[in-house]
Design a protein around this motif. Structure first.
Motif, PDB file in Angstrom:
ATOM      1  N   TRP A 143      23.018  41.331  30.002  1.00 31.69           N
ATOM      2  CA  TRP A 143      23.158  41.504  28.496  1.00 31.69           C
ATOM      3  C   TRP A 143      23.944  40.600  27.945  1.00 31.69           C
ATOM      4  CZ3 TRP A 143      27.595  43.242  26.081  1.00 31.69           C
ATOM      5  CH2 TRP A 143      27.196  43.478  24.769  1.00 31.69           C
ATOM      6  N   TYR A 144      25.279  40.327  28.641  1.00 32.70           N
ATOM      7  CA  TYR A 144      26.147  39.511  28.256  1.00 32.70           C
ATOM      8  C   TYR A 144      25.741  38.254  28.220  1.00 32.70           C
ATOM      9  CZ  TYR A 144      30.543  36.732  28.104  1.00 32.70           C
ATOM     10  OH  TYR A 144      31.417  35.807  27.825  1.00 32.70           O
ATOM     11  N   LEU A 145      25.074  37.648  29.145  1.00 32.47           N
ATOM     12  CA  LEU A 145      24.727  36.270  29.275  1.00 32.47           C
ATOM     13  C   LEU A 145      23.669  36.148  28.302  1.00 32.47           C
ATOM     14  CD1 LEU A 145      24.269  35.758  33.328  1.00 32.47           C
ATOM     15  CD2 LEU A 145      25.853  35.112  31.747  1.00 32.47           C
ATOM     16  N   ARG A 146      22.769  36.909  28.079  1.00 33.45           N
ATOM     17  CA  ARG A 146      21.823  36.693  26.931  1.00 33.45           C
ATOM     18  C   ARG A 146      22.546  36.675  25.660  1.00 33.45           C
ATOM     19  NH1 ARG A 146      16.643  36.380  25.617  1.00 33.45           N
ATOM     20  NH2 ARG A 146      15.914  37.355  23.828  1.00 33.45           N
ATOM     21  N   ARG A 147      23.583  37.497  25.180  1.00 31.12           N
ATOM     22  CA  ARG A 147      24.326  37.526  23.971  1.00 31.12           C
ATOM     23  C   ARG A 147      24.996  36.324  23.793  1.00 31.12           C
ATOM     24  NH1 ARG A 147      28.386  42.356  22.119  1.00 31.12           N
ATOM     25  NH2 ARG A 147      28.710  41.376  19.988  1.00 31.12           N
ATOM     26  N   ALA A 148      25.375  35.722  25.113  1.00 29.67           N
ATOM     27  CA  ALA A 148      26.270  34.349  25.061  1.00 29.67           C
ATOM     28  C   ALA A 148      25.393  33.079  25.005  1.00 29.67           C
ATOM     29  CB  ALA A 148      26.981  34.207  26.195  1.00 29.67           C
ATOM     30  N   GLY A 149      24.080  33.484  25.168  1.00 24.56           N
ATOM     31  CA  GLY A 149      23.030  32.181  24.988  1.00 24.56           C
ATOM     32  C   GLY A 149      22.727  31.817  26.164  1.00 24.56           C
ATOM     33  N   LEU A 150      23.440  32.444  27.358  1.00 25.79           N
ATOM     34  CA  LEU A 150      23.356  31.682  28.627  1.00 25.79           C
ATOM     35  C   LEU A 150      21.908  32.162  29.358  1.00 25.79           C
ATOM     36  CD1 LEU A 150      26.955  31.942  29.806  1.00 25.79           C
ATOM     37  CD2 LEU A 150      25.996  30.039  28.720  1.00 25.79           C
ATOM     38  N   ALA A 151      21.494  32.932  29.012  1.00 20.53           N
ATOM     39  CA  ALA A 151      20.080  33.470  29.673  1.00 20.53           C
ATOM     40  C   ALA A 151      19.188  33.916  28.584  1.00 20.53           C
ATOM     41  CB  ALA A 151      20.409  34.801  30.653  1.00 20.53           C
ATOM     42  N   THR A 152      18.384  33.082  28.113  1.00 23.17           N
ATOM     43  CA  THR A 152      17.466  33.163  26.948  1.00 23.17           C
ATOM     44  C   THR A 152      16.104  33.434  27.242  1.00 23.17           C
ATOM     45  OG1 THR A 152      17.249  30.694  26.836  1.00 23.17           O
ATOM     46  CG2 THR A 152      19.084  32.044  25.480  1.00 23.17           C
ATOM     47  N   GLU A 153      15.513  33.281  28.642  1.00 18.71           N
ATOM     48  CA  GLU A 153      14.207  33.213  28.657  1.00 18.71           C
ATOM     49  C   GLU A 153      13.956  34.741  28.832  1.00 18.71           C
ATOM     50  OE1 GLU A 153      10.842  32.067  31.937  1.00 18.71           O
ATOM     51  OE2 GLU A 153      12.823  31.526  32.289  1.00 18.71           O
ATOM     52  N   ASP A 154      14.738  35.661  29.544  1.00 21.32           N
ATOM     53  CA  ASP A 154      14.146  37.178  29.816  1.00 21.32           C
ATOM     54  C   ASP A 154      14.692  37.812  28.787  1.00 21.32           C
ATOM     55  OD1 ASP A 154      12.670  36.184  32.171  1.00 21.32           O
ATOM     56  OD2 ASP A 154      14.860  35.980  33.156  1.00 21.32           O
ATOM     57  N   PRO A 155      14.078  38.783  27.940  1.00 17.95           N
ATOM     58  CA  PRO A 155      14.727  39.747  27.291  1.00 17.95           C
ATOM     59  C   PRO A 155      15.619  40.703  27.671  1.00 17.95           C
ATOM     60  CG  PRO A 155      12.195  39.373  26.617  1.00 17.95           C
ATOM     61  CD  PRO A 155      12.538  38.745  27.915  1.00 17.95           C
ATOM     62  N   LEU A 156      15.329  40.994  29.015  1.00 22.99           N
ATOM     63  CA  LEU A 156      15.756  42.152  29.696  1.00 22.99           C
ATOM     64  C   LEU A 156      16.399  41.811  31.155  1.00 22.99           C
ATOM     65  CD1 LEU A 156      16.787  45.056  29.259  1.00 22.99           C
ATOM     66  CD2 LEU A 156      14.715  45.862  30.483  1.00 22.99           C
ATOM     67  N   PRO A 157      17.289  40.836  31.146  1.00 21.00           N
ATOM     68  CA  PRO A 157      17.528  40.376  32.716  1.00 21.00           C
ATOM     69  C   PRO A 157      18.336  41.321  33.395  1.00 21.00           C
ATOM     70  CG  PRO A 157      19.220  39.175  30.968  1.00 21.00           C
ATOM     71  CD  PRO A 157      17.746  40.084  30.180  1.00 21.00           C
ATOM     72  N   PRO A 158      18.349  41.446  34.674  1.00 26.38           N
ATOM     73  CA  PRO A 158      17.376  40.640  35.546  1.00 26.38           C
ATOM     74  C   PRO A 158      16.002  40.760  35.448  1.00 26.38           C
ATOM     75  CG  PRO A 158      18.258  42.309  36.699  1.00 26.38           C
ATOM     76  CD  PRO A 158      18.851  42.640  35.289  1.00 26.38           C
ATOM     77  N   LEU A 159      15.237  41.596  34.934  1.00 27.27           N
ATOM     78  CA  LEU A 159      13.963  41.792  34.937  1.00 27.27           C
ATOM     79  C   LEU A 159      13.277  40.874  33.668  1.00 27.27           C
ATOM     80  CD1 LEU A 159      13.615  45.677  34.763  1.00 27.27           C
ATOM     81  CD2 LEU A 159      13.610  44.150  36.695  1.00 27.27           C
TER      82      LEU A 159
END
Length: 467
Positions: free
Chosen positions: A42-58
């Motif tokens: 969630w933190y990586l996605r919010r920081a723009g560092l993990a944008t491919e998956d809406p719910l990483p790690p899934l």
């Protein structure tokens, strides 16, 4: 004191140890690792560092809370399985038990998927990225399609690009048999994937004895990985690997004249694995463990080897050179904006948390005892010190070897860096073998089965997966 009595006393001592703090500490680590994986994602996605998956790690997204009645059929199946499976596993004649394991696994898988409606069973295969979408390119000339597979790889759908050609040829053959469409493809995947519960039970019986196999059946049938058996093609890969390994185990147990046919057939199925998915190579650790533990006769090994080379030889003669396929797939992987862009460091850890979701808390509780068994020199002295035809082998040692081989395969594939995400489906062929570890602790069976079922129901309620 007989060898059986020695094994019995060792089992009793280890069972008492398994009720102590290591198992519960492992469950706490299991829960914390899953929570940490989603929190960091969630933190990586919010920081723009993990944008491919809406719910990483899934590779999924959080769903809106579904109407409670949708989960009632799955909850009912789970309650019935928790109540009935331990008794059935203990009392049914053995020949009836593998079909019961298959049927229970199928009912559990279908009930979970049907919470999104019956069309959800085939819906994943309707996606434009999936295998069936590429059938139009194969139909005109399958042989030409195979010969030019690597050079035209960039023009195919996502899943076709990421795998060898055999999955597509299986779907084409299904269509040629008059069973075309994603409905029949989904039926094949679910029927095959759930049959692995029977195949793994057969393998455990051959190597660890009937008592261990009976203890494993409820956990194989009610595994949380059922959430991803409907409908990911990796469930079909699981079935091919599981039945190939089971036939190899039967060959090791059979007599001189009854070993050749299962050995050759098992080798044939196992030879399919590299042509179903490049990532299945580390899974060969499991059949290798079967060979080490079962010690089949030389004739059976020769028959298995002959079967093993059939599929590679056929594909090579028909124009598909496997190393070229690996290179072409790797090239498309590296230039894509997909998995290769994901964080290696994050998924190195998070992939193992996803493995925990697939296997459930019962496996986490049993894992310290399993790994301890693998780490003891006594296990290896027992393996290496037996006579060539000896059948005496501590059941828990055999179970530990099977689960440990699967875990080793996962760790190798995880460290390679080519599995950055989407492992909820990729781990399915490995996770099913890890599930047998839950059979080593025969206390509070129904409580641990209930925990497995609750894990799967929670995932189904909170996560909307494309598979």
């Amino acid at each position: 004191m007989t060898l059986t009595e020695t094994h019995g006393r060792a089992e009793a001592a280890e069972r008492r140890a398994g009720r102590g703090w290591p198992g519960w500490a492992a469950v706490a680590v299991w829960a914390a690792a899953i929570a940490a994986a989603f929190t960091v994602g969630w933190y990586l996605r919010r920081a723009g560092l993990a944008t491919e998956d809406p719910l990483p790690p899934l590779h999924a997204r959080a769903r809106e809370w579904p109407p409670p009645w949708r989960l009632l059929p799955a909850a009912a199946v789970a309650a019935l399985a928790v109540a009935a499976l331990p008794a059935l596993a203990a009392r049914l004649p053995w020949r009836a038990l593998p079909p019961v394991a298959w049927a229970a696994s199928a009912a559990w898988t279908v009930a979970l998927a049907a919470g999104d409606g019956w069309d959800a069973l085939a819906r994943p295969l309707d996606a434009p990225t999936e295998y069936p979408a590429g059938l139009a390119q194969l139909r005109p000339d399958p042989l030409e399609w195979l010969r030019t597979f690597t050079e035209r790889l960039g023009g195919y759908t996502t899943h076709v690009r990421g795998h060898p050609p055999l999955p597509m040829l299986v779907l084409w053959a299904l269509e040629k048999a008059g069973l075309g469409g994603t409905g029949w493809a989904a039926a094949l995947v679910i029927a095959a994937g759930t049959s692995a519960a029977a195949a793994i039970a057969v393998t455990v019986r051959c190597l660890a004895g009937e008592r261990a196999a009976r203890a494993a059946v409820p956990f194989l049938a009610l595994a949380p990985l059922a959430v991803w058996i409907a409908t990911a093609m990796d469930a079909f890969f699981l079935a091919v690997a599981a039945w190939g390994t089971a036939l190899l185990a039967l060959a090791a147990r059979g007599g001189r004249n009854r070993a050749l046919a299962p050995a050759a057939t098992g080798g044939l199925l196992l030879g399919c694995l590299p042509y179903l998915s490049y990532g299945l190579l580390p899974l060969f650790a499991v059949p290798l463990a079967v060979v080490v533990l079962g010690r089949p006769r030389v004739r059976a090994l020769v028959a298995a080897g002959a079967g093993l080379v059939v599929v590679p030889a056929a594909f090579t003669l028909l124009g598909f050179w496997w190393p070229d396929g690996v290179r072409a797939t790797l090239d498309t992987y590296l230039v894509s904006r997909g998995s290769a862009q994901r964080s290696y460091a994050y998924f190195l850890f998070a992939n193992l948390a996803v493995l925990g979701l697939l296997t459930g808390p019962a496996v986490a509780h049993a894992l310290p005892r399993t790994l301890a068994r693998l780490g003891r020199g006594a296990l290896w002295r027992e393996v290496l010190g037996r006579g060539p035809r000896s059948r005496a082998f501590a059941p828990e040692a055999a179970v530990a070897a099977l689960a440990g081989a699967a875990l080793l395969g996962v760790l190798v594939l995880d460290a390679s860096g080519v599995t950055r995400g989407e492992v909820e489906r990729i781990w399915v062929p490995f996770a099913a073998w890890l599930t047998v570890a839950a059979a080593v602790d025969r206390s509070r069976v129904r409580a641990w089965l209930a925990a497995q079922a609750v894990t799967a129901l929670a995932v189904q309620a909170l996560v909307l997966s494309p598979w």
